[in-house]
Design a protein around this motif. Structure first.
Motif, short mmCIF file in Angstrom:
data_model
loop_
_atom_site.label_atom_id
_atom_site.label_comp_id
_atom_site.label_asym_id
_atom_site.label_seq_id
_atom_site.Cartn_x
_atom_site.Cartn_y
_atom_site.Cartn_z
N ALA A 1 0.66 -1.29 0.08
CA ALA A 1 -0.08 -0.12 -0.13
C ALA A 1 0.96 1.58 0.11
O ALA A 1 1.99 1.38 0.31
CB ALA A 1 -1.06 0.12 1.09
N ASP A 2 0.50 1.78 -0.75
CA ASP A 2 1.47 3.57 -0.85
C ASP A 2 2.44 3.59 -1.03
O ASP A 2 3.44 4.22 -0.82
CB ASP A 2 0.73 3.74 0.83
N HIS A 3 3.16 2.34 -1.96
CA HIS A 3 4.78 2.51 -2.36
C HIS A 3 5.25 3.49 -2.55
O HIS A 3 3.86 4.66 -3.87
CB HIS A 3 4.84 1.14 -3.06
N PRO A 4 5.97 3.88 -2.74
CA PRO A 4 6.96 5.57 -3.25
C PRO A 4 7.55 5.75 -4.35
O PRO A 4 6.89 6.72 -4.74
CB PRO A 4 8.62 5.39 -1.47
N MET A 5 6.92 4.36 -4.95
CA MET A 5 7.16 4.73 -6.65
C MET A 5 5.72 4.83 -7.48
O MET A 5 5.34 5.31 -8.31
CB MET A 5 7.94 3.21 -7.10
N ARG A 6 4.97 4.27 -6.08
CA ARG A 6 3.43 4.41 -7.04
C ARG A 6 2.92 5.89 -6.98
O ARG A 6 2.68 6.17 -6.23
CB ARG A 6 2.17 3.57 -6.47
N LYS A 7 2.80 6.36 -8.15
CA LYS A 7 2.08 7.75 -8.25
C LYS A 7 0.52 7.52 -7.70
O LYS A 7 0.08 6.84 -7.36
CB LYS A 7 1.84 8.44 -9.86
N PRO A 8 -0.06 8.79 -6.77
CA PRO A 8 0.59 9.96 -6.52
C PRO A 8 1.93 10.54 -6.30
O PRO A 8 2.56 11.57 -5.96
CB PRO A 8 -0.86 11.06 -6.22
N ASN A 9 2.77 9.28 -5.72
CA ASN A 9 3.81 9.54 -4.52
C ASN A 9 5.01 9.52 -5.93
O ASN A 9 4.61 9.49 -7.10
CB ASN A 9 4.47 8.08 -3.74
N PRO A 10 5.75 10.51 -5.61
CA PRO A 10 6.69 11.02 -6.38
C PRO A 10 8.14 10.23 -6.93
O PRO A 10 9.09 10.31 -8.20
CB PRO A 10 7.82 12.29 -6.20
N GLY A 11 8.26 8.52 -6.21
CA GLY A 11 8.68 7.41 -6.23
C GLY A 11 10.25 7.80 -8.28
O GLY A 11 10.75 8.24 -8.61
#
Length: 209
Positions: free
Chosen positions: A128-138
């Motif tokens: 859940a909420d992986h840093p690479m998954r948008k909306p995260n900017p990874g």
């Protein structure tokens, strides 16, 4: 980079592929684009390359960046892989067809990043909420690191607010929202991309980079 089954996977749920041999000097701005719904018509969970159709007006945008030596980078969430609807092999075939159709219009992508992590995923992809998954900017930050980009002058085009938020959180200059409305996200300017005059505005921004 570790590869799995011949695919350019930096980790189980992250595809990072250099799709051109162009060498860019450090400090270049980039044009980031979402894929499904932005470059090609969104068909839900695309797994059939024969069904791929480009959106009108997007190839000239990419070509304009190519001509000016601006890296073009695709950043796409692919939860269909996490959910088990299809695998990286189907993603590769569809993505290859997208790039092929763009090339037929003299438009080329320099890097593709795809995130398959999702909270409804299976096994190692169930994050859940992986840093690479948008909306995260990874994914944007990873591309910036690998290509030595100036993210503060870079642009993003997408069809979801998650794309715009990823751009804002990565420190990009501005975004264009396909079929959307103009707005601001934490001071980040979002312009609509719905008609020819909006495309021309985007082209002008690319030419000024």
């Amino acid at each position: 980079m570790a590869e799995s089954e011949g695919f350019p996977l930096a980790e189980p749920g992250l595809w990072v592929e250099r799709t051109s041999a162009t060498n860019f000097p450090d400090g270049r701005p980039a044009l980031f684009l979402d894929r499904d719904g932005t470059i090609n018509v969104d068909t839900g969970y695309p797994d059939d390359p024969a069904a791929v159709v480009l959106r009108d007006g997007i190839a000239p945008v990419i070509e304009a960046a190519n001509v000016r030596g601006i890296p073009v980078i695709v950043v796409t969430n692919q939860s269909g892989i996490a959910r088990g609807y299809f695998g990286w092999d189907a993603f590769a075939r569809v993505n290859g067809r997208v790039l092929e159709l763009l090339a037929e219009q003299n438009a080329f992508v320099d890097m593709v990043l795809a995130c398959a992590y999702h909270e409804a995923g299976r096994g190692a992809l169930a994050v859940a909420d992986h840093p690479m998954r948008k909306p995260n900017p990874g994914m944007l930050l990873e591309a910036g690191r690998r290509l030595g980009l100036d993210l503060s002058r870079s642009l993003i085009v997408g069809d979801k607010l998650a794309d715009m938020e990823a751009g804002q959180r990565a420190g990009l200059a501005r975004g264009w929202l396909a079929d959307g409305e103009g707005s601001t996200i934490g001071g980040f300017s979002v312009s609509p991309l719905r008609g020819a005059h909006h495309v021309e505005e985007l082209l002008t921004a690319i030419r000024s980079l």
